[in-house]
Motif scaffolding. Structure first.
Motif, PDB file in Angstrom:
ATOM      1  N   ASP A 283       0.853  -1.194   0.000  1.00  0.00           N
ATOM      2  CA  ASP A 283       0.000   0.000   0.000  1.00  0.00           C
ATOM      3  C   ASP A 283       0.882   1.235   0.000  1.00  0.00           C
ATOM      4  OD1 ASP A 283      -2.295   1.455  -0.070  1.00  0.00           O
ATOM      5  OD2 ASP A 283      -2.832   1.201   2.043  1.00  0.00           O
TER       6      ASP A 283
ATOM      7  N   GLU B  92      -2.290  -1.632   6.450  1.00  0.00           N
ATOM      8  CA  GLU B  92      -2.978  -0.476   7.034  1.00  0.00           C
ATOM      9  C   GLU B  92      -2.607  -0.326   8.507  1.00  0.00           C
ATOM     10  OE1 GLU B  92      -4.809   1.646   5.467  1.00  0.00           O
ATOM     11  OE2 GLU B  92      -5.174   0.655   3.542  1.00  0.00           O
TER      12      GLU B  92
ATOM     13  N   ASP C  19      -4.345   8.086   2.185  1.00  0.00           N
ATOM     14  CA  ASP C  19      -4.128   7.104   1.129  1.00  0.00           C
ATOM     15  C   ASP C  19      -3.658   7.783  -0.147  1.00  0.00           C
ATOM     16  OD1 ASP C  19      -4.780   4.703   2.412  1.00  0.00           O
ATOM     17  OD2 ASP C  19      -6.902   5.147   2.248  1.00  0.00           O
TER      18      ASP C  19
END
Length: 431
Positions: free
Chosen positions: A188, A315, A387
């Motif tokens: 991510d 996350e 994000d």
């Protein structure tokens, strides 16, 4: 003739004036009024800075906390006293300056100020009043200390697996902890806010409306970073950063060392090993992401739930990283180059903490209640990194990636791949 005489008289007048100015400036220089076009300092160090040994936090408050209150010391620097001493011992030779005209700042003071900056994100001016060190001096040595931490600990705490056996060990942890097989890491990206770099235009301006650099990280099942790409401009997307990184060609060309395809447990078909990511990444046989979130059938919802259990690890890793080092939640008043140094040091220290104290921040993590219900961790209440989403249409998934995702969907809905709580998990009401 009179005109020529008058011109000569004026010329001599200006020559004399120029000579007088030169003599006057030379006299001022001899008296110490200015040097090199700048006014000479009246004092070299302000008196209140010279009293740092008596009133600065390093020699007073920090030493008291280290002796009398370990818990408050851990709150102050976000680390145990033993960890601070280890970092100081190993980094000191890299940051100690040779004595010149004035005694240099001691290594312990530099490390303490740097750790306090990483833990709080306080401005250099605020730290200057706390530790009685000039703010411009702090701005010089904080990136240097961060670079020294990276150089000292990088090979020890961030080591990307390169052999099939090492990747299998990573995949086994995902299987044991998150019930998702053949997973070699969760991927991510996050935004790190910075001030606008000079003459950068919109290069670092992201779609959320602020300037940033991008942190793209690959995380294992224990919330440790296996690989990271730091410093891409904020206008880039997750997919764009990934495609320009060293990870994408290594995966595509098969040079990363992933194990050869093997059957899933109680299955007879060879299935490749892969990473997991979110919708921003391309669907490939080596990178799996959930189904789109509209018009899902029952089996697709089951797969998304099982895939998200593994993907949630990254996350949480970003969450505990930012909860410990809150400089990442502020707008760094530094250049992109120094922001990259600081972020690298935070990642190194995060992995070091996970090695030394693996259960220290586990109460901050998301966890299952035993019935498949996800209980949000405390890190979500502290503040999260933004994000890095792809606002444009990303690349299409490959046929192999789509086929693998469909096969995994059927596997996790079969009797051999299902877990007892997955039906209840997809039917529970949203919080």
């Amino acid at each position: 003739m009179d005109i020529l005489v008058e011109q000569e008289r004026v010329r001599r007048y200006f020559v004399r004036q120029r000579q007088n100015i030169i003599v006057y400036l030379a006299a001022l220089y001899d008296e110490g009024q200015f040097s090199g076009g700048r006014r000479r300092r009246s004092i070299w160090v302000k008196p209140w800075l010279q009293r740092r040994v008596f009133y600065g936090q390093y020699d007073t408050l920090m030493m008291e906390l280290m002796r009398e209150s370990r818990g408050d010391f851990k709150t102050y620097l976000r680390m145990e006293p033993e960890m601070f001493r280890e970092i100081l011992t190993r980094v000191a030779p890299r940051i100690t300056k040779n004595k010149q005209r004035r005694p240099p700042l001691e290594a312990g003071l530099k490390v303490a100020i740097t750790m306090r900056f990483l833990a709080t994100g306080n401005s250099y001016h605020s730290l200057a009043f706390d530790f009685r060190v000039a703010h411009n001096t702090i701005s010089l040595f904080v990136p240097e200390v961060c670079e020294a931490i990276v150089a000292e600990f990088k090979d020890e705490v961030i080591c990307t697996p390169s052999t099939p056996d090492e990747w299998i060990e990573v995949a086994n942890k995902f299987r044991r902890r998150w019930d998702f097989h053949h997973t070699c890491g969760a991927l991510d990206g996050k935004h790190i806010a910075i001030k606008k770099p000079k003459q950068s235009g919109s290069q670092f301006y992201n779609y959320k409306g602020f300037f940033s650099i991008v942190l793209l990280g690959l995380v294992d099942a224990d919330y440790k970073f296996l690989w990271a790409n730091i410093g891409a401009n904020g206008s880039s997307s997750d997919c764009g950063v990934f495609n320009r990184s060293s990870l994408e060609p290594a995966l595509r060309e098969g040079t990363l060392g992933l194990p050869p395809p093997e059957p899933l447990p109680f299955d007879d078909r060879n299935t490749p090993y892969f990473l997991v990511g979110d919708d921003a990444f391309p669907l490939r046989s080596y990178l799996i992401k959930p189904f789109p979130h509209r018009f899902l059938d029952h089996d697709e919802r089951i797969f998304n739930y099982r895939c998200s259990r593994a993907r949630r690890v990254v996350e949480n890793a970003f969450g505990i990283l930012a909860a410990r080092f809150r400089c990442l939640l502020t707008t760094m008043q530094t250049t992109p180059r120094n922001a990259k140094r600081i972020t690298k040091a935070c990642l190194i220290l995060h992995n070091l903490m996970r090695d030394r104290y693996p259960s220290l921040q586990n109460e901050d993590l998301d966890h299952d209640d035993g019935q498949g219900d996800v209980v949000p961790g405390a890190w979500r209440n502290v503040g999260v990194l933004d994000d890095v989403n792809d606002v444009a249409r990303g690349p299409r998934g490959t046929r192999e990636g789509k086929q693998l995702r469909v096969y995994l969907k059927h596997y996790y809905c079969s009797d051999v791949g299902r877990v007892p709580w997955q039906e209840a998990a997809i039917n529970m009401p949203l919080r």
